[in-house]
Write an enzyme that holds these catalytic residues in place. Structure first.
Site: not given
Length: 304
Positions: A151, A246, A175, A281, A249, A272
């Protein structure tokens, strides 16, 4: 009924998201902005009471968003933030009922974003003129993002001490400040090595001494700067696709899948929590899907 100013519940909500949910600052800011939209809708001075929050007609609020042409994906994001907000209010004892309980989000189609081919990525990287300032840094940025599926927030926060060149891994903080080890290619390590020769001529700003990618003033890069670097180079290379950091990615995950990588492994590398996120994705084109079935389904592997 106790009146709660918007500053108090939002401040406590932010603390809840950070300390108990472990969300990143960027995610918390998004949740607070989306929650404030409801506050503005409920009260002209944006300071709704607990009674107003408890009895809010969320369905009407969704209609209000639609009137302002808020797109379904943005509506879904706002509703996700409100669900967390009302969960917090009930946990803290502000209210008993949950106005979000029967609310369904907008139906979302599976929008598959653009991807770049390997050739297009190579073209972008090779288009940087090493004789120009910051070109080697930009080469290393694109190569690292694509090589590791990062990211943009993970890239700008990447530290020199998190690069393990001999083991060919980097430690990524994703995250919620969750860390994961991600393999890094020899190509990316080589570009970083060349860039570090330029970086040693910069004087890092206080607190950014260990940050890998710096701007010309010695500070860490912003996400917007990385976006502009990629967009400008793609445009210069004649690539007409609507891309962002993105996109690299998504290209990383798609190319891994097409090369035969296991979906669980891709999930871990992307960071994830849920495999369903990874499935969104990485899309399978019809040819790849057909080949997988022909290769692995027992009905197609019977002995002649």
């Amino acid at each position: 009924m106790m009146i709660v100013s918007h500053s108090e519940p939002l401040k406590l909500f932010a603390r809840y998201l950070k300390l108990e949910k472990g969300l990143s600052d960027n995610t918390i800011d998004g949740y607070l902005r989306d929650t404030f939209k409801l506050f503005q809708y409920l009260s002209s001075d944006a300071t709704p009471s607990v009674a107003q929050l408890a009895n809010a007609d969320i369905a009407q609020f969704i209609c209000h968003l639609q009137d302002f042409n808020i797109q379904p994906r943005s509506q879904a994001r706002i509703l996700s933030g409100l669900r967390s907000f009302y969960t917090f209010l009930r946990l803290e004892g502000y209210m008993d009922n949950d106005p979000m309980e029967l609310i369904e989000g907008p139906k979302l189609g599976r929008k598959l974003p653009e991807i770049l081919t390997v050739e297009e990525i190579d073209t972008i990287i090779n288009s940087f003129d090493r004789s120009k300032p910051e070109s080697q840094r930009n080469r290393a940025i694109i190569e690292t993002m694509y090589s590791c599926g990062l990211r943009v927030s993970e890239l700008v926060g990447l530290r020199i001490s998190q690069i393990y060149s001999e083991e060919e891994y980097i430690l990524v903080e994703g995250k919620g400040r969750k860390q994961r080890l991600v393999p890094i290619s020899k190509s990316a390590l080589r570009e970083i090595k060349y860039y570090l020769q330029d970086r040693c001529h910069l004087t890092p700003q206080k607190g950014d001494e260990d940050i890998l990618f710096l701007n010309r003033r010695g500070g860490h890069l912003s996400r917007v700067m990385v976006f502009n670097i990629l967009k400008e180079r793609a445009r210069a290379c004649g690539i007409q696709k609507n891309i962002s950091p993105h996109t690299l990615r998504h290209s990383f995950a798609t190319h891994l899948l097409e090369g035969g990588a296991n979906l669980r492994a891709i999930q871990q590398m992307l960071g994830h929590e849920n495999i369903t996120t990874t499935e969104i994705y990485v899309h399978l084109d019809k040819t790849l899907l057909r080949n997988e079935i022909l290769s692995h389904h027992p009905r197609n592997n019977r002995k002649k």
